[in-house]
Motif scaffolding. Structure first.
Motif, PDB file in Angstrom:
ATOM      1  N   ALA A  32       0.841  -1.213   0.000  1.00 40.12           N
ATOM      2  CA  ALA A  32       0.000   0.000   0.000  1.00 40.12           C
ATOM      3  C   ALA A  32       0.870   1.254   0.000  1.00 40.12           C
ATOM      4  N   ILE A  33       1.953   1.234   0.794  1.00 38.63           N
ATOM      5  CA  ILE A  33       2.853   2.394   0.846  1.00 38.63           C
ATOM      6  C   ILE A  33       3.490   2.613  -0.524  1.00 38.63           C
ATOM      7  N   GLU A  34       3.995   1.505  -1.096  1.00 38.27           N
ATOM      8  CA  GLU A  34       4.710   1.645  -2.371  1.00 38.27           C
ATOM      9  C   GLU A  34       3.770   1.956  -3.531  1.00 38.27           C
ATOM     10  N   SER A  35       2.520   1.495  -3.428  1.00 37.68           N
ATOM     11  CA  SER A  35       1.577   1.711  -4.538  1.00 37.68           C
ATOM     12  C   SER A  35       1.112   3.153  -4.663  1.00 37.68           C
ATOM     13  N   GLN A  36       1.464   3.982  -3.683  1.00 34.34           N
ATOM     14  CA  GLN A  36       1.127   5.403  -3.805  1.00 34.34           C
ATOM     15  C   GLN A  36       1.701   5.964  -5.090  1.00 34.34           C
ATOM     16  N   LYS A  37       2.811   5.360  -5.510  1.00 32.44           N
ATOM     17  CA  LYS A  37       3.471   5.777  -6.730  1.00 32.44           C
ATOM     18  C   LYS A  37       2.569   5.581  -7.956  1.00 32.44           C
ATOM     19  N   ASN A  38       1.611   4.649  -7.878  1.00 40.71           N
ATOM     20  CA  ASN A  38       0.747   4.381  -9.032  1.00 40.71           C
ATOM     21  C   ASN A  38      -0.118   5.583  -9.397  1.00 40.71           C
ATOM     22  N   ASP A  39      -0.550   6.332  -8.395  1.00 48.49           N
ATOM     23  CA  ASP A  39      -1.357   7.515  -8.681  1.00 48.49           C
ATOM     24  C   ASP A  39      -0.462   8.736  -8.545  1.00 48.49           C
ATOM     25  N   LYS A  40      -0.113   9.315  -9.707  1.00 54.18           N
ATOM     26  CA  LYS A  40       0.915  10.357  -9.716  1.00 54.18           C
ATOM     27  C   LYS A  40       0.487  11.602  -8.939  1.00 54.18           C
ATOM     28  N   ARG A  41      -0.825  11.827  -8.862  1.00 56.82           N
ATOM     29  CA  ARG A  41      -1.324  12.987  -8.144  1.00 56.82           C
ATOM     30  C   ARG A  41      -1.069  12.815  -6.639  1.00 56.82           C
ATOM     31  N   ILE A  42      -1.423  11.637  -6.124  1.00 55.92           N
ATOM     32  CA  ILE A  42      -1.208  11.342  -4.708  1.00 55.92           C
ATOM     33  C   ILE A  42       0.288  11.307  -4.405  1.00 55.92           C
ATOM     34  N   TYR A  43       1.026  10.697  -5.338  1.00 59.04           N
ATOM     35  CA  TYR A  43       2.464  10.560  -5.131  1.00 59.04           C
ATOM     36  C   TYR A  43       3.148  11.922  -5.031  1.00 59.04           C
ATOM     37  N   ALA A  44       2.828  12.816  -5.965  1.00 55.13           N
ATOM     38  CA  ALA A  44       3.462  14.142  -5.961  1.00 55.13           C
ATOM     39  C   ALA A  44       3.099  14.901  -4.679  1.00 55.13           C
ATOM     40  N   ALA A  45       1.842  14.782  -4.251  1.00 58.23           N
ATOM     41  CA  ALA A  45       1.415  15.481  -3.036  1.00 58.23           C
ATOM     42  C   ALA A  45       2.183  14.947  -1.821  1.00 58.23           C
ATOM     43  N   ALA A  46       2.373  13.630  -1.757  1.00 56.16           N
ATOM     44  CA  ALA A  46       3.086  13.039  -0.626  1.00 56.16           C
ATOM     45  C   ALA A  46       4.561  13.429  -0.638  1.00 56.16           C
ATOM     46  N   GLN A  47       5.161  13.471  -1.838  1.00 55.08           N
ATOM     47  CA  GLN A  47       6.580  13.854  -1.941  1.00 55.08           C
ATOM     48  C   GLN A  47       6.785  15.288  -1.461  1.00 55.08           C
ATOM     49  N   LEU A  48       5.883  16.182  -1.864  1.00 57.08           N
ATOM     50  CA  LEU A  48       6.017  17.572  -1.429  1.00 57.08           C
ATOM     51  C   LEU A  48       5.988  17.645   0.099  1.00 57.08           C
ATOM     52  N   MET A  49       5.031  16.935   0.719  1.00 57.36           N
ATOM     53  CA  MET A  49       4.916  16.998   2.173  1.00 57.36           C
ATOM     54  C   MET A  49       6.175  16.446   2.834  1.00 57.36           C
ATOM     55  N   LYS A  50       6.729  15.391   2.243  1.00 57.24           N
ATOM     56  CA  LYS A  50       7.931  14.792   2.809  1.00 57.24           C
ATOM     57  C   LYS A  50       9.076  15.821   2.857  1.00 57.24           C
ATOM     58  N   TYR A  51       9.253  16.559   1.760  1.00 56.94           N
ATOM     59  CA  TYR A  51      10.352  17.526   1.714  1.00 56.94           C
ATOM     60  C   TYR A  51      10.048  18.779   2.526  1.00 56.94           C
ATOM     61  N   MET A  52       8.825  19.283   2.362  1.00 56.88           N
ATOM     62  CA  MET A  52       8.465  20.551   2.997  1.00 56.88           C
ATOM     63  C   MET A  52       8.417  20.405   4.516  1.00 56.88           C
ATOM     64  N   CYS A  53       8.005  19.234   4.995  1.00 58.18           N
ATOM     65  CA  CYS A  53       7.807  19.036   6.432  1.00 58.18           C
ATOM     66  C   CYS A  53       8.844  18.081   6.998  1.00 58.18           C
ATOM     67  N   ALA A  54      10.084  18.174   6.512  1.00 58.20           N
ATOM     68  CA  ALA A  54      11.130  17.252   6.962  1.00 58.20           C
ATOM     69  C   ALA A  54      11.316  17.306   8.478  1.00 58.20           C
ATOM     70  N   GLN A  55      11.065  18.468   9.089  1.00 61.75           N
ATOM     71  CA  GLN A  55      11.275  18.616  10.534  1.00 61.75           C
ATOM     72  C   GLN A  55       9.971  18.605  11.333  1.00 61.75           C
ATOM     73  N   ASP A  56       8.873  18.314  10.674  1.00 68.32           N
ATOM     74  CA  ASP A  56       7.566  18.390  11.346  1.00 68.32           C
ATOM     75  C   ASP A  56       6.869  17.024  11.249  1.00 68.32           C
ATOM     76  N   PRO A  57       6.059  16.673  12.259  1.00 71.71           N
ATOM     77  CA  PRO A  57       5.338  15.392  12.168  1.00 71.71           C
ATOM     78  C   PRO A  57       4.480  15.281  10.906  1.00 71.71           C
ATOM     79  N   ALA A  58       4.072  16.411  10.337  1.00 70.27           N
ATOM     80  CA  ALA A  58       3.264  16.367   9.114  1.00 70.27           C
ATOM     81  C   ALA A  58       4.019  15.708   7.957  1.00 70.27           C
ATOM     82  N   GLY A  59       5.353  15.618   8.076  1.00 76.72           N
ATOM     83  CA  GLY A  59       6.150  14.989   7.030  1.00 76.72           C
ATOM     84  C   GLY A  59       6.237  13.481   7.166  1.00 76.72           C
TER      85      GLY A  59
END
Lengths: 426, 421
Positions: free
Chosen positions: B142-169
């Motif tokens: 399920a975690i890896e399949s996020q990549k299948n939907d590019k819209r969800i994937y891009a949104a998750a990648q942004l949060m990962k980078y933007m919130c590197a120091q916050d639990p939201a990441g």
């Protein structure tokens, strides 16, 4: 309007067929804020060949969807904006055998209904606006190319069907939508959007007579040409090929398996056969089946696995879809399990439990206004009053499910579409 | 309309009695702090519980039992609400009066929940290894399949980078490495800890009085040895610095995801006006982004924005031709600039307000939306009633929106592009 009561479901519908042929259905729901209307034509991407007033037409692939986009255009006006200002949201979709326009609102229902009827019945196309739409739909086609679930389904249809237009994508291709002109759209609108080919369905706390009166007023000058849609395709029972594999940027292999059924036909008998197919899917690989447990425990399927019966005019199929590292093994297990069920029969107790479960699910889905509108419309075009589903479900015999499995779930009628992850470049 | 009963310290039953629906719902959520170390364990827990109990030892037995209860469904529910992660189950079942011959559904459903939570199938005193291994594989997938939907994937990648120091990441389902490391013993101990210390939120919608539900459900929790540890409050965004990342993938369409920081959160008085601004800018088909960038300029197929009040983050996501990414980004900035300058037509404002009022009115139309609004509201700290919320939406002016927009700053950008560009 004629009121029909459905005591089993605690529901009622006000029905009428206007003199011009338009069907109107109103499902009153007191005590809810939401009001929803669906205005639907029984024409979708399949119907690009037809005759109108004695003349034969063949429209480009993707025309029904293109038309759906363009009906949102009215000269000098912004329809979405007008709905927005009324606090409503409006949208539309094109399927294989129907095209629906709908809105949901909590206030200003009459104005919204007026606007919906106006927008769909008053086409306006120019060369310039058609040209612009080709750009937007081109982007939608690109987006679909990156969507594995669309690709896998379109591949499966190409593998299964030789003649039936379900093998063509609903959106068409960049090339075919390039062939669409304002005249093509006007012709198709006249053919597809004639009142006798349409239904207006409303769910919410509304006055049925008011809905009827407005429908009558807004469709008063609609043209009613003589149209024959082509819905008979000479489709062999065999699949074109038994497997098709593509590769995309996905995490794990994805699959969809299809079993080709004979067309179900219309009316109550058609719906009976549809429910037989539905229950066959449950018996064969539903979550409480022996097969589901075995495959799940072997790690061959995961919670993404599921399936059921799909049908449009001229075709029906049983499909199962999911993620798996070994799609062939899933397919083989389904074929073997079907053989076993056909040989041994279905336990009556098991069968009753499944009926109760699927019935409960259908009853609960009536809480969704969207689902109610969609199903009333879709089944209307199959000649069936959807709220009679409990009676039909209860009448389904396990013996018919067994014969269905024997006839349909065989290797000759089976195709497998797989999407493999792209190999990592070294 | 919404009633709250405290069953024990840290255990709350919320809900409403409503006879309009054919569907009832009952959810049980264990509330945890979003934590990189345990996020995957929390996500895995309820999936493992749903594999088998003492009385219903495998998924087939469970599903058959659910089929008998008119196809009741019990599913794993994992949510992120600000700094919290919730894990638990969501049950949806048919209202008793639609059952045949006076059959009961609610009572057996609550009895099943007790069995599920208190009597999981164990081996050697811990969760069954095969269940844990199987569900781990599904979670990873399920975690890896996020990549299948590019819209969800891009949104998750942004949060990962933007919130590197916050639990939201921290990803909602945890990190793959954490999931891989889980073993039956660890997971079982973790579950015991969750039962003992966590805040537990229950929610019911259906025809029965809430007191009756409390009676049915209380026995589950009175059997637990509880040592309730209250949660720390929600925290403001912890900024790890601006980021800009681009990733290549074999895709036809590029995805642009932009993250903005606002000064408005659920705890500031301009929370509702900020929601209105987000709707004016990128809410649906009447937003500025859709109307101008898609409809007028035909630059993309989908575009829209969303706002997370917990951290005060607004994001814009769009799909477009790879060559158009820079143009779309500039156009988004231009639309935001227009908002700062008060270039918002009365129609744009009214449409945003009406859309929001309409969604607020519809919350009470389905059991699922009632559950979602009130159970996440209770956790996020959003304390407005629906009528107060609606009132504030109606009060918003263009001047107010311009003031708020002036404080919205671009923070991070993520772009997903085809390999041939």
């Amino acid at each position: 309007m004629k009121q029909t009561l459905y005591p089993r479901l605690d529901e009622q519908i006000y029905w009428d067929k206007l003199p011009n042929g338009l069907t109107v259905a109103v499902v009153p729901r007191q005590g809810f804020s939401q009001k929803m209307a669906y205005f639907v034509t029984g024409t979708g991407s399949l119907h690009r060949e037809f005759s109108m007033d004695g003349k034969f037409y063949r429209a480009p692939m993707g025309v029904a969807h293109f038309l759906e986009h363009k009906l949102f255009d009215m000269p000098g006006r912004d329809i979405s904006g007008e709905f927005g200002a009324l606090g409503a949201s409006v949208n539309a979709f094109t399927g294989y055998d129907m095209t629906a326009y709908y809105f949901s609102c909590t206030e200003n229902f009459s104005q919204c209904l007026h606007l919906l009827l106006e927008m769909v019945t008053k086409p306006y196309f120019t060369a310039e606006s058609v040209d612009k739409e080709q750009g937007i739909i081109g982007q939608e086609i690109d987006m679909n190319e990156d969507a594995p679930e669309t690709r896998i389904f379109e591949d499966l249809m190409k593998a299964m069907y030789r003649e039936h237009p379900i093998r063509e994508p609903i959106l068409g291709t960049r090339q075919t939508i390039g062939e669409i002109t304002p005249q093509v759209l006007y012709d198709c609108h006249r053919a597809f959007y004639r009142p006798e080919n349409m239904i207006l369905c409303v769910v919410g706390d509304c006055d049925p007579e008011e809905v009827r009166a407005m429908a009558l007023e807004m469709t008063a000058d609609a043209s009613c040409p003589q149209v024959e849609k082509q819905e008979n395709w000479e489709e062999p029972a065999q699949c074109v090929s038994h497997s098709l594999t593509s590769s995309m940027e996905v995490a794990r292999p994805m699959f969809q398996i299809g079993f080709k059924c004979d067309p179900l036909g219309a009316g109550r008998e058609g719906i009976y056969r549809e429910f037989v197919g539905d229950l066959a899917a449950e018996v064969l690989f539903g979550e409480s089946s022996e097969l589901y447990l075995r495959l799940y425990e072997q790690g061959l399927i995961d919670p993404s696995f599921g399936g059921g019966l799909d049908t449009v005019p001229g075709m029906a199929m049983l499909t199962a879809t999911g993620d798996s590292d070994d799609p062939e093994a899933v397919r083989d297990a389904i074929l073997q399990q079907a053989e076993k069920l056909v040989a041994e029969g279905i336990a009556e107790e098991e069968f009753l439990r499944l009926k109760r479960s699927t019935l409960g699910g259908r009853i609960r889905s009536l809480d969704s206004f969207d689902s109610v509108c969609f199903r009333i419309c879709a089944y209307h075009f199959s000649g069936f009053d959807y709220f009679q589903f409990p009676e039909v479900y209860e009448s389904v015999k396990s013996e018919d499910v067994r014969s269905f499995l024997a006839q349909v779930v065989t290797s000759q009628r089976c195709s497998l579409s797989v999407i493999q992850p792209k190999e990592e470049e070294l | 309309m919404i009633q709250i009963l405290q069953l024990q310290p840290g255990i709350y039953l919320r809900g409403c009695t409503d006879t309009r629906f054919k569907t009832n719902c009952l959810s049980i959520q264990f509330v945890r702090s979003m934590d990189r170390q345990e996020a995957a364990a929390n996500a895995l827990m309820s999936a493992v519980l749903l594999r088998g109990t003492e009385k219903y030892p495998d998924i087939r037995d469970i599903t058959r039992h659910m089929d008998d209860l008119y196809g009741a469904t019990v599913g794993s529910l994992v949510r992120r609400v600000g700094d919290y992660q919730t894990t638990g189950v969501y049950c949806s079942f048919t209202e008793d009066r639609y059952a045949l011959g006076g059959d009961r559904i609610l009572e057996p459903v609550t009895a099943f929940l007790q069995e599920l939570l208190l009597h999981p199938r164990l081996e050697k005193g811990v969760f069954c290894e095969s269940f844990v291994e199987g569900e781990k594989r599904n979670l990873l997938s399920a975690i890896e399949s996020q990549k299948n939907d590019k819209r969800i994937y891009a949104a998750a990648q942004l949060m990962k980078y933007m919130c590197a120091q916050d639990p939201a990441g921290i990803p909602r389902l945890g990190e793959p490495e954490q999931a891989r490391a889980l073993e039956p013993g660890m997971l079982y101990d973790h579950y015991q800890k969750v039962l003992k210390h966590s805040r537990i939120d229950l929610f019911y919608v259906g025809s029965r009085p809430l007191e009756q539900i409390a009676q049915l459900i209380s026995p589950i929790f009175s059997q637990l040895e509880r040592d309730y540890q209250p949660l720390p409050g929600q925290t403001p965004f912890r900024d790890g610095g601006k980021t800009r990342n681009e990733q290549k993938m074999d895709v036809t369409q590029a995805r642009l995801q932009m993250g903005f920081l606002t000064e408005s959160t659920v705890n500031t008085p301009d929370f509702v006006p900020m929601q209105v601004l987000n709707t004016v800018l990128g809410g649906g088909m009447t937003g500025k982004l859709f109307m101008n960038i898609r409809e007028k300029q035909s630059l993309c197929y989908d575009i829209g924005s969303s706002y997370q009040g917990g951290k005060g983050i607004m994001t814009v996501g769009a799909g477009m031709d790879c060559k158009m990414v820079d143009r779309v980004e500039r156009s988004v900035m231009q639309e935001l600039e227009n908002c700062c300058n008060g270039i918002i037509t009365p129609l744009e404002l009214e449409s945003a307000q009406s859309a929001m009022l309409s969604s607020l009115r519809q919350i009470h139309d389905t059991p699922g939306s009632i559950e979602n609004f009130y159970s996440t509201g209770a956790l996020s700290g959003m304390e407005l009633s629906i009528s107060e919320y609606m009132h504030q939406v109606q009060q918003v002016t263009v001047e107010r929106l311009a003031e708020i927009a002036a404080k919205v700053q671009l923070h991070s950008v993520f772009v997903l592009k085809g390999e041939q560009v």
